[in-house]
Design a protein around this motif. Sequence first.
Motif, short mmCIF file in Angstrom:
data_model
loop_
_atom_site.label_atom_id
_atom_site.label_comp_id
_atom_site.label_asym_id
_atom_site.label_seq_id
_atom_site.Cartn_x
_atom_site.Cartn_y
_atom_site.Cartn_z
N ALA A 111 6.25 4.89 2.69
CA ALA A 111 6.13 5.38 1.32
C ALA A 111 4.77 5.01 0.76
O ALA A 111 4.10 5.83 0.12
CB ALA A 111 7.24 4.77 0.46
N SER A 112 4.30 3.79 1.03
CA SER A 112 2.99 3.38 0.49
C SER A 112 1.90 4.22 1.12
O SER A 112 0.96 4.64 0.44
CB SER A 112 2.76 1.90 0.79
OG SER A 112 3.84 1.16 0.32
N ALA A 133 2.23 7.32 2.23
CA ALA A 133 2.29 8.66 1.64
C ALA A 133 1.67 8.63 0.25
O ALA A 133 0.96 9.55 -0.16
CB ALA A 133 3.74 9.11 1.57
N LEU A 134 1.91 7.52 -0.48
CA LEU A 134 1.35 7.41 -1.84
C LEU A 134 -0.17 7.40 -1.78
O LEU A 134 -0.85 8.15 -2.49
CB LEU A 134 1.88 6.13 -2.49
CG LEU A 134 1.36 5.79 -3.88
CD1 LEU A 134 1.72 6.87 -4.85
CD2 LEU A 134 1.94 4.46 -4.33
N LYS A 177 -2.11 8.50 0.60
CA LYS A 177 -2.62 9.79 1.09
C LYS A 177 -2.58 10.82 -0.03
O LYS A 177 -3.55 11.54 -0.28
CB LYS A 177 -1.75 10.28 2.25
CG LYS A 177 -2.30 11.51 2.96
CD LYS A 177 -1.57 11.73 4.27
CE LYS A 177 -0.27 12.47 4.07
NZ LYS A 177 -0.48 13.90 3.88
N SER A 178 -1.48 10.83 -0.80
CA SER A 178 -1.37 11.80 -1.88
C SER A 178 -2.42 11.51 -2.95
O SER A 178 -3.04 12.42 -3.50
CB SER A 178 0.04 11.70 -2.47
OG SER A 178 0.05 12.23 -3.75
N ALA A 179 -2.68 10.20 -3.20
CA ALA A 179 -3.73 9.87 -4.18
C ALA A 179 -5.08 10.33 -3.66
O ALA A 179 -5.90 10.90 -4.39
CB ALA A 179 -3.75 8.37 -4.42
N HIS A 198 -5.66 12.83 -1.60
CA HIS A 198 -5.77 14.28 -1.73
C HIS A 198 -5.94 14.68 -3.18
O HIS A 198 -6.56 15.68 -3.50
CB HIS A 198 -4.50 14.95 -1.15
CG HIS A 198 -4.52 15.01 0.36
ND1 HIS A 198 -5.63 15.44 1.05
CD2 HIS A 198 -3.61 14.65 1.28
CE1 HIS A 198 -5.36 15.37 2.35
NE2 HIS A 198 -4.16 14.89 2.52
N GLY A 199 -5.35 13.85 -4.08
CA GLY A 199 -5.44 14.20 -5.50
C GLY A 199 -6.83 13.95 -6.04
O GLY A 199 -7.08 14.13 -7.23
N LEU A 209 -8.54 10.99 -6.00
CA LEU A 209 -8.80 9.67 -6.58
C LEU A 209 -9.89 9.01 -5.76
O LEU A 209 -9.81 8.98 -4.53
CB LEU A 209 -7.50 8.85 -6.52
CG LEU A 209 -7.37 7.73 -7.55
CD1 LEU A 209 -7.33 8.29 -8.95
CD2 LEU A 209 -6.14 6.91 -7.27
#
Lengths: 108, 99
Positions: free
Chosen positions: A80-81, A83-84, A86-88, A90-91, A93
């Motif tokens: 989960a961390s 994925a978090l 990676k999503s940040a 891609h977002g 950040l």
Amino acid sequence: MILETLSIIFLVLGAFFSITGAIGLFRFPDFFTRVHAASITDSIATLLIIIGLILRTDFGLIAVKLLFILIFLLLTSPTASHALAKSARHGGLLTMAETRDDKNKEAH
Amino acid sequence: MLILAATCIAILSVMILALARALKADTVYDRILGVNMFGTKTVLFIAVIGFFSGRPDFLDIAIVYALINFIGMIAVLRFFEYTAAEEQEDDTAKEDRTS
């Protein structure tokens, strides 16, 4: 008697690590360092507290359930961390180093 | 028995700190991080409370909570990853239109 003291030591260490993780959440300057702080202490605190609980029971259904929780959390909380983060990423950040480089570029 | 109470209080304080972090967050990903940490600590809290009150069947609740917490985390992240990507597409789309 030894098992009792061992479980107390494990529980105290687990509580200590989870508190340091929570403090790390506030003291770290950047998002990615905070993810690092939170997810590392999540795993170690879970490991210690659940082992502390397992020492309190004789081997049976309860210990098997605790082992399942332990294995499941040790597998999923790092995922989960990741994925978090990676999503940040891609977002869009930026890490602290990148923002500093951008500032230097603008300054010169 | 006292040590279980102390661990309960420690985990409760960590949960409060994680929630405070989620409320005070500057980026949306900090909020998800706070909620994720709150979720994992709740699983531990339920397990310790189960031992503290001498009712080992709380562990089933802890297992279900861990499962749902993970699924919720991945669902939220999947949602944010696509909206972030759409925002970038809107910007590029706008540039094509305006330029």
